[in-house]
Design a protein around this motif. Structure first.
Motif, PDB file in Angstrom:
ATOM      1  N   THR A   1     -12.448  -2.320   8.070  1.00  0.00           N
ATOM      2  CA  THR A   1     -12.313  -1.759   9.421  1.00  0.00           C
ATOM      3  C   THR A   1     -13.651  -1.758  10.165  1.00  0.00           C
ATOM      4  OG1 THR A   1     -12.569   0.500   8.583  1.00  0.00           O
ATOM      5  CG2 THR A   1     -10.318  -0.319   8.830  1.00  0.00           C
TER       6      THR A   1
ATOM      7  N   LEU B   1      -2.926   2.713   8.401  1.00  0.00           N
ATOM      8  CA  LEU B   1      -2.830   3.803   7.425  1.00  0.00           C
ATOM      9  C   LEU B   1      -4.009   4.768   7.546  1.00  0.00           C
ATOM     10  CD1 LEU B   1      -1.536   1.834   4.295  1.00  0.00           C
ATOM     11  CD2 LEU B   1      -0.219   3.120   5.985  1.00  0.00           C
ATOM     12  N   ASP B   2      -4.815   4.527   8.576  1.00  0.00           N
ATOM     13  CA  ASP B   2      -5.951   5.402   8.860  1.00  0.00           C
ATOM     14  C   ASP B   2      -6.937   5.482   7.683  1.00  0.00           C
ATOM     15  OD1 ASP B   2      -7.362   6.860  10.612  1.00  0.00           O
ATOM     16  OD2 ASP B   2      -6.311   8.760  10.297  1.00  0.00           O
ATOM     17  N   ARG B   3      -7.173   4.335   7.071  1.00  0.00           N
ATOM     18  CA  ARG B   3      -8.121   4.276   5.964  1.00  0.00           C
ATOM     19  C   ARG B   3      -9.404   3.657   6.469  1.00  0.00           C
ATOM     20  NH1 ARG B   3      -5.137   0.728   1.401  1.00  0.00           N
ATOM     21  NH2 ARG B   3      -3.737   2.273   0.521  1.00  0.00           N
ATOM     22  N   LYS B   4     -10.490   4.350   6.305  1.00  0.00           N
ATOM     23  CA  LYS B   4     -11.775   3.759   6.680  1.00  0.00           C
ATOM     24  C   LYS B   4     -12.191   2.862   5.516  1.00  0.00           C
ATOM     25  CE  LYS B   4     -15.887   5.532   9.013  1.00  0.00           C
ATOM     26  NZ  LYS B   4     -16.035   4.447   9.877  1.00  0.00           N
ATOM     27  N   SER B   5     -12.437   1.582   5.780  1.00  0.00           N
ATOM     28  CA  SER B   5     -12.780   0.677   4.680  1.00  0.00           C
ATOM     29  C   SER B   5     -13.840  -0.313   5.163  1.00  0.00           C
ATOM     30  CB  SER B   5     -11.534  -0.088   4.248  1.00  0.00           C
ATOM     31  OG  SER B   5     -11.186  -1.032   5.249  1.00  0.00           O
TER      32      SER B   5
ATOM     33  N   ASP C   1      -5.264  -1.231   6.890  1.00  0.00           N
ATOM     34  CA  ASP C   1      -6.208  -0.109   6.815  1.00  0.00           C
ATOM     35  C   ASP C   1      -6.227   0.695   8.113  1.00  0.00           C
ATOM     36  OD1 ASP C   1      -6.680  -0.994   4.314  1.00  0.00           O
ATOM     37  OD2 ASP C   1      -8.737  -1.673   4.650  1.00  0.00           O
TER      38      ASP C   1
ATOM     39  N   ALA D   1       0.826  -1.211   0.000  1.00  0.00           N
ATOM     40  CA  ALA D   1       0.000   0.000   0.000  1.00  0.00           C
ATOM     41  C   ALA D   1       0.856   1.255   0.000  1.00  0.00           C
ATOM     42  CB  ALA D   1      -0.922   0.000   1.223  1.00  0.00           C
ATOM     43  N   ASP D   2       1.987   1.217   0.722  1.00  0.00           N
ATOM     44  CA  ASP D   2       2.850   2.397   0.814  1.00  0.00           C
ATOM     45  C   ASP D   2       4.317   1.954   0.855  1.00  0.00           C
ATOM     46  OD1 ASP D   2       4.272   4.629   1.385  1.00  0.00           O
ATOM     47  OD2 ASP D   2       3.082   5.259   3.117  1.00  0.00           O
TER      48      ASP D   2
END
Ligand SMILES: Cc1cc2nc3c(=O)[nH]c(=O)nc-3n(C[C@H](O)[C@H](O)[C@H](O)COP(=O)(O)OP(=O)(O)OC[C@H]3O[C@@H](n4cnc5c(N)ncnc54)[C@H](O)[C@@H]3O)c2cc1C
Length: 459
Positions: free
Chosen positions: A403, A396-400, A393, A50-51
């Motif tokens: 989560t 990386l503070d991704r709301k998905s 997620d 992802a990163d």
């Protein structure tokens, strides 16, 4: 017969690998992951994908794949431990159904990564069979299929019953009265998968420090013997070994699971047995077994051995008791009499991590930087992949969609203190054994087993 030595899977992958260098001095990173089993490595894999700029370091006390991930039954299963009713407490029925669909998708997700990354791990998706060999098991299996469909939102094509003739057209299991079948299970060679994954992760730029035991995890710190890693995130991925971390003795208990593998069976035995679909096969006993037909024509079968060591001491050596080898061999030959001519080649053990409520959990706390995933209770090969994607997620503070699954943020209650824990766990397994003997003798479902299910919090 070989015993211990980390098991057949590592042996057939060339023995323990050449160790990677340990952590030598203190350093900082974006993410420090403690434990290089499937949980730690999948987390590292998805984070780096992802990163790629993230600085990820994995700290492993022995070598990547040393724990349960390199020793298991090789079932990549689209299901998980824990009562759906309990998971429904976080997000209701819709969240449970969503979890189930994600788990089912995980079997293909793992197959896809294996394919794309070129990991040679004998992955084969032939589905899973659970057989019943006495009337009590048959009753439990039939009601279990109905309950699973309702509670997990499964379609009929996800899980259905086979009569003895339908079962026999796939595989001949002596004395089978019926079976359930699901297409959502794949078989794998676990050591090849975990060691291959470690190489992939390393090639992505993750540092894996082996022979590096972490003694304590603190906010933003993983403290090892020869250095401390300071990181924005510290992920605990130690499953059955968690009690070895300072202050974490009552989080997950290490329960032993043991396996044996036969020598390769002759073609004549395979003609007798069938099993050309390479389904994962388990049974419906209270002390159940799990088995696979390996890519090189053996049968690997596992079940519970000496269940638990006082004070949550994990079994580091992979030793297996003679009595466990005998009882697994007895089960194997009773299910597959045509295998009787094949000797047992290797026996070994490993530890699974069991939370007090048998529910998987994934958690990440931004302020302390502490994250964790686990508590798969012996069903973690696929679940750890989903947990790794959830952690990606969260970190990386991704709301998905991931989560919002009911594993997220769950905090299982802690286990009882010793000697209560030791007494309770040993009693549970010896009583389950008694219940199986009663069911085999009478054909009636054991009320004792039901009572233990309720008392142990498992069902
Ligand atoms: C015999 C057996 C059969 C099984 N069969 C199946 C199956 O067929 N299907 C299925 O879904 N599940 C199965 N399981 C369970 C499955 O293997 C596990 O749930 C899964 O591998 C857990 O992965 P993990 O990475 O969380 O833990 P592990 O693979 O145990 O990895 C934890 C790692 O952390 C390291 N570690 C521990 N403490 C420290 C420390 N203090 N510092 C640094 N490193 C540390 C360990 O050395 C280890 O490498 C089985 C388990 C066993 C033992």
């Amino acid at each position: 017969m070989r015993v211990g030595e980390l098991g057949f899977w590592h042996r057939s992958t060339g023995g323990p690998p050449r160790p990677r260098p340990p952590l030598d001095g203190s350093l900082s990173a974006d993410v420090a992951i403690v434990g290089a089993g499937f949980t730690g490595l999948w987390t590292a894999y998805y984070l780096k994908k992802a990163d790629p700029s993230l600085d990820v370091i994995v700290l492993e006390s022995e070598f990547a794949g040393y724990g349960a991930s390199g020793r298991n039954g090789g079932w990549i299963m689209g299901f998980c431990e824990g009562l759906p009713e309990r998971y429904a407490g976080r997000g209701g029925e819709a969240a449970v159904f969503a979890l189930q669909r994600e788990l089912i998708g995980t079997v293909d997700e793992i197959g896809g990564v294996i394919d794309r990354e070129g990991i040679e791990a004998d992955y084969y998706k032939g589905g899973g069979l659970t057989v019943a060999v006495n009337p009590a098991q048959e009753k439990r299996l039939r009601s279990g299929v109905e309950h699973a469909r309702r509670a997990w939102g499964l379609k009929e094509s996800d899980l259905y019953l086979l009569d003895p003739e339908e079962l026999e057209s796939r595989v001949r299991v002596a004395g089978a009265r019926c079976a359930s079948y699901t297409p959502h299970v794949a078989r794998v060679h676990p050591a090849r998968l975990v060691r291959g994954l470690a190489d992939v992760v390393e090639n992505l730029g993750v540092t894996i420090c082996e022979s590096t035991r972490v003694g304590e995890i603190r906010p933003h710190e993983a403290i090892a013997e020869r250095g401390t890693v300071t990181a924005r995130w510290v992920v605990r991925a130690t499953e059955g070994y968690t009690a070895s971390l300072r202050g974490q003795g009552r989080e997950l208990v290490p329960i032993n699971s043991s396996m044996i593998v036969t020598e390769p069976l002759p073609d004549s035995a395979w003609e007798e047995i069938g099993w050309n679909g390479h389904e994962a096969i388990g049974d419906s006993a209270n002390v159940y077994i799990y088995s696979q037909r390996t890519a090189d024509g053996r049968i690997a079968i596992g079940g519970r051995g000496v269940p638990y060591r006082f004070g949550s001491r994990p079994d580091f050596g992979a030793e297996i008791a003679d009595t466990t080898v005998e009882s697994l061999a007895e089960k194997l030959y009773s299910m597959f009499p045509a295998a009787a001519g094949a000797g047992i080649d290797h026996g070994w053990s490993g530890v699974i991590g069991v939370p007090r409520d048998w529910c998987v959990s994934v958690h990440a706390d931004r302020e302390s930087g502490l994250a964790r995933a686990g508590g798969y209770s012996g069903e973690g090969v696929a679940a750890s992949n989903l947990a790794g994607r959830i952690l990606r997620d969260l970190l990386l503070d991704r709301k998905s969609d991931l989560t919002g699954l009911p594993w997220v943020g769950h905090r299982p209650p802690r286990w009882e203190v010793e000697p209560l824990r030791f007494a309770a766990i040993h009693s549970i397994y010896s009583l389950y054994g008694q219940a199986d003997r009663f069911e085999a003798r009478t054909g009636r479902p054991s009320l004792l087993a039901r009572a233990i299910d309720l008392a142990s919090g498992r069902h």
